[in-house]
Design an enzyme around this catalytic site. Structure first.
Site, PDB file in Angstrom:
ATOM      1  CG  ASN A   1      -0.398  -0.271   2.500  1.00 58.91           C
ATOM      2  OD1 ASN A   1       0.744  -0.731   2.587  1.00 58.91           O
ATOM      3  ND2 ASN A   1      -1.129   0.023   3.544  1.00 58.91           N
ATOM      4  N   GLY A   7       2.313  -6.212   7.079  1.00 56.90           N
ATOM      5  CA  GLY A   7       1.452  -6.978   6.183  1.00 56.90           C
ATOM      6  C   GLY A   7       0.226  -7.457   6.932  1.00 56.90           C
ATOM      7  CB  SER A   8      -2.388  -9.767   5.909  1.00 55.20           C
ATOM      8  OG  SER A   8      -1.670 -10.950   5.654  1.00 55.20           O
ATOM      9  CD  GLU A  59       7.296  -0.200  11.305  1.00 56.06           C
ATOM     10  OE1 GLU A  59       6.192  -0.059  10.752  1.00 56.06           O
ATOM     11  OE2 GLU A  59       8.343  -0.486  10.689  1.00 56.06           O
ATOM     12  CD  GLU A 116       3.895  -1.806  13.426  1.00 56.13           C
ATOM     13  OE1 GLU A 116       2.669  -1.636  13.522  1.00 56.13           O
ATOM     14  OE2 GLU A 116       4.689  -1.485  14.325  1.00 56.13           O
ATOM     15  CB  CYS A 130      -2.529  -0.745   8.363  1.00 52.74           C
ATOM     16  SG  CYS A 130      -1.410   0.618   8.691  1.00 52.74           S
TER      17      CYS A 130
HETATM   18  P1  NAD Z   1       0.515  -9.875   3.010  1.00 47.90           P
HETATM   19  O1  NAD Z   1       0.621 -10.355   4.413  1.00 47.90           O
HETATM   20  O2  NAD Z   1      -0.184 -10.710   2.027  1.00 47.90           O
HETATM   21  O3  NAD Z   1       1.976  -9.636   2.401  1.00 47.90           O
HETATM   22  C1  NAD Z   1       2.918  -8.791   3.018  1.00 47.90           C
HETATM   23  C2  NAD Z   1       4.308  -9.254   2.682  1.00 47.90           C
HETATM   24  O4  NAD Z   1       4.530 -10.529   3.250  1.00 47.90           O
HETATM   25  C3  NAD Z   1       4.574  -9.412   1.192  1.00 47.90           C
HETATM   26  O5  NAD Z   1       5.896  -8.960   0.926  1.00 47.90           O
HETATM   27  C4  NAD Z   1       4.468 -10.911   0.986  1.00 47.90           C
HETATM   28  O6  NAD Z   1       5.193 -11.400  -0.125  1.00 47.90           O
HETATM   29  C5  NAD Z   1       5.053 -11.421   2.282  1.00 47.90           C
HETATM   30  N1  NAD Z   1       4.647 -12.779   2.644  1.00 47.90           N
HETATM   31  C6  NAD Z   1       3.542 -13.465   2.270  1.00 47.90           C
HETATM   32  N2  NAD Z   1       3.517 -14.682   2.848  1.00 47.90           N
HETATM   33  C7  NAD Z   1       4.624 -14.767   3.631  1.00 47.90           C
HETATM   34  C8  NAD Z   1       5.148 -15.761   4.503  1.00 47.90           C
HETATM   35  N3  NAD Z   1       4.536 -16.923   4.695  1.00 47.90           N
HETATM   36  N4  NAD Z   1       6.282 -15.507   5.165  1.00 47.90           N
HETATM   37  C9  NAD Z   1       6.913 -14.315   5.007  1.00 47.90           C
HETATM   38  N5  NAD Z   1       6.470 -13.336   4.175  1.00 47.90           N
HETATM   39  C10 NAD Z   1       5.337 -13.561   3.500  1.00 47.90           C
HETATM   40  O7  NAD Z   1      -0.108  -8.410   3.127  1.00 47.90           O
HETATM   41  P2  NAD Z   1      -0.458  -7.418   1.926  1.00 47.90           P
HETATM   42  O8  NAD Z   1      -1.697  -7.911   1.280  1.00 47.90           O
HETATM   43  O9  NAD Z   1       0.760  -7.163   1.113  1.00 47.90           O
HETATM   44  O10 NAD Z   1      -0.762  -6.063   2.719  1.00 47.90           O
HETATM   45  C11 NAD Z   1      -2.004  -5.718   3.205  1.00 47.90           C
HETATM   46  C12 NAD Z   1      -2.030  -5.914   4.715  1.00 47.90           C
HETATM   47  O11 NAD Z   1      -0.984  -5.180   5.326  1.00 47.90           O
HETATM   48  C13 NAD Z   1      -3.303  -5.391   5.343  1.00 47.90           C
HETATM   49  O12 NAD Z   1      -3.787  -6.309   6.299  1.00 47.90           O
HETATM   50  C14 NAD Z   1      -2.858  -4.116   6.035  1.00 47.90           C
HETATM   51  O13 NAD Z   1      -3.661  -3.709   7.096  1.00 47.90           O
HETATM   52  C15 NAD Z   1      -1.475  -4.479   6.450  1.00 47.90           C
HETATM   53  N6  NAD Z   1      -0.676  -3.274   6.706  1.00 47.90           N
HETATM   54  C16 NAD Z   1      -0.327  -2.986   8.005  1.00 47.90           C
HETATM   55  C17 NAD Z   1       0.380  -1.824   8.294  1.00 47.90           C
HETATM   56  C18 NAD Z   1       0.767  -1.487   9.709  1.00 47.90           C
HETATM   57  O14 NAD Z   1       1.656  -0.673   9.898  1.00 47.90           O
HETATM   58  N7  NAD Z   1       0.129  -2.047  10.711  1.00 47.90           N
HETATM   59  C19 NAD Z   1       0.759  -0.980   7.261  1.00 47.90           C
HETATM   60  C20 NAD Z   1       0.406  -1.300   5.957  1.00 47.90           C
HETATM   61  C21 NAD Z   1      -0.309  -2.464   5.681  1.00 47.90           C
END
Ligand code: NAD
Length: 475
Positions: A150, A224-225, A454, A246, A280
């Site tokens: 994002n 990430g998620s 962070e 995060e 997020c």
């Molecule tokens: P995602 O978890 O699908 O992917 C994030 C990253 O993790 C990518 O680089 C992906 O390739 C990697 N990944 C996937 N599977 C993995 C595994 N098994 N082991 C290690 N790495 C792996 O998330 P997304 O769809 O890219 O992002 C959206 C999510 O991120 C939303 O839930 C959003 O709320 C969250 N987000 C959180 C913050 C925060 O600061 N809290 C900020 C931005 C986005």
């Protein structure tokens, strides 16, 4: 930089550009067209990257803190100078309008300067003729950084900067959906840092998993998620990696009966719809006192009607497409399901025709707690609004669910709003704003929204371990 010239982009390992046998196509969400290809890092290449980062750590961790800070500041200035190139890449791979891409870089720079101003001094616990005991902060080693799609540059800078400032080296993996601007950041970093201090690799989810189980990576800094965060936590157990996670959020906002709906409508609207709702800490569920419910709904619709959706390269566009097809389909399905179960569409904007991943701004009412649009994170341009009669009920709803990233209370009586905000089960509790962040203010979630923070001194400390230096001076 135009599309033909950026094919293909290399990774950066040990100061050198590196390609891979296979590559990943990166498409522009506004057109669906592939505009770049990036390497799909092999396991051996990841091992190389970790090995060079480990070797570089031996020297980098001994570089005096002020010298490291000077290099970090030089890197930040290099990013500033590259704003035009980076912004263009962000718009093409992520989809956000060009001015917003420039703002993303501006924010990345602003927050990075904040990190660069923090000094982690030893904390003296005892200093007597008999004993001196102090807490020191030491770097961890190789940090594996994994980011979401994002805010590719912002999230990458939030990890590179504190990691190397604290004396660590980094192997960074951006999302396979948005690797391009991050690889460019990697290129810029090579101009400033010694080889091996900042390495950027590109690849899919497997590459992330290899990183989290790698025995020579000492910490994973992840954005990430939630589901991925849980997998990372399990996989990082092998060598007890430090973690900052995060994760997602399903932030609620409580609008009290003493608000002026017209005065807060734009802030409420953008709290949800910035970056096409792909934030997020966006305000994803709104609970509004029944006495102002109608007026708040009407004012939100007025704001929504002024907003233009379109390709990020087009002038005057406020909101771009959703970044990827999977997210597009998911958000679509969540809205369809909610409507089939009785939710009402208060507002749905027009979207441009064509192959781009454009989703309408959608405001839903008559939702129920069981609907996915309420109980799960909607990472897209959809807001649900529910009226309440009793503040305690609104608070219970707000605190429901697995997430706890942010939450807000909106009201004219600031003390009253503050008292209620303090009872939100969230890492960030905000009054009359959502989200509220600053370079000196830690940011992070509770419950299913993550571990650690962070930004600010606390954020920098996450990239260190505690050492107690305890000296006996006399018997
Ligand atoms: P995602 O978890 O699908 O992917 C994030 C990253 O993790 C990518 O680089 C992906 O390739 C990697 N990944 C996937 N599977 C993995 C595994 N098994 N082991 C290690 N790495 C792996 O998330 P997304 O769809 O890219 O992002 C959206 C999510 O991120 C939303 O839930 C959003 O709320 C969250 N987000 C959180 C913050 C925060 O600061 N809290 C900020 C931005 C986005």
């Amino acid at each position: 930089m135009n599309s033909p010239e950026i094919l293909p982009l290399p990774m950066w390992i040990g100061g050198k550009p590196v390609s891979s046998p296979n590559s990943i196509a990166v498409s522009d969400p506004a057109s669906g067209e592939t505009f770049a290809r990036v390497p799909d890092c092999t396991r051996t290449q990841l091992d190389d990257a970790v090995a060079v980062a480990q070797r570089a750590f031996a020297e980098w961790s001994l570089v005096p803190g002020e010298r490291r800070r000077a290099m970090v500041n030089a890197f930040i200035e290099r990013v500033v100078a590259d704003t035009d190139v980076l912004a263009d890449l962000i718009t093409r791979e992520q989809g956000k309008p060009l001015p917003k891409a420039r703002s993303e870089i501006g924010s990345a720079v602003f927050f990075s300067r904040g990190y660069a101003a923090v000094e982690l001094k030893p904390e003296v616990l005892r200093d007597t003729p008999q004993q001196r005991a102090e807490v020191r902060r030491r770097p961890l080693g190789v940090v594996g950084a994994i980011t979401a799609w994002n805010y590719p540059v912002l999230l990458a800078m939030w990890k590179i900067v504190p990691a190397v400032l604290a004396g660590n080296t980094v192997v960074l993996k951006p999302s396979p959906n948005t690797p391009v601007a991050t690889l460019r950041l990697g290129e810029l970093a090579q101009e400033i840092f010694p080889p091996g201090v900042v390495n950027v690799v590109s690849g899919g989810n497997d590459l992330g998993a290899w990183m989290t189980e790698h025995p020579d990576i000492r910490k994973i800094a992840f954005t990430g998620s939630g589901p991925t965060g849980k997998r990372i936590m399990a996989s990082a157990a092998g060598n007890l990696k430090r973690l900052t996670l995060e994760l997602g959020g399903n932030d609620a906002g409580i609008v009290l009966d003493d608000v002026d709906p017209a005065a807060i409508a734009a802030d409420l609207f953008w709290a949800k719809f910035s970056n096409c709702g792909q934030v997020c800490a966006a305000l994803k569920r709104m609970y509004v006192h029944r006495s102002v419910y109608r007026a708040v709904c009407d004012e939100l619709v007025k704001v929504a009607a002024t907003v233009k959706i379109g390709p990020g390269t087009q002038e005057g566009v406020d909101i771009g497409p959703i970044q990827n097809k999977a997210q597009y389909a998911l958000v679509h399905a969540m809205v369809d399901e909610a409507v089939a179960a009785g939710a009402k569409v208060l507002y749905r904007s027009p979207v441009p025709p064509g192959p781009g991943l454009f989703l309408p701004i959608t405001i839903l009412t008559d939702v129920t707690p069981e609907m996915r649009v309420v109980k799960e994170e909607v990472f897209g341009p959809v807001l649900s609004i529910t009226p309440y009669d009793d503040e305690e009920q609104a608070l219970r709803w707000a605190n429901q669910g697995e997430y706890g990233l942010g939450g807000s209370v909106w009201g004219s009586d600031i003390d009253r709003a503050t008292r209620l905000a303090a009872r939100l089960d969230a890492g960030g509790a905000w009054v009359n704003q959502h989200p509220a962040m600053g370079p000196d203010i830690p940011f992070g979630g509770v419950k299913g929204s993550g571990i650690g923070v962070e930004l600010g001194r606390l954020g920098l400390e996450e990239y260190t371990s505690v050492q107690v230096l305890n000296v006996k001076r006399a018997a």
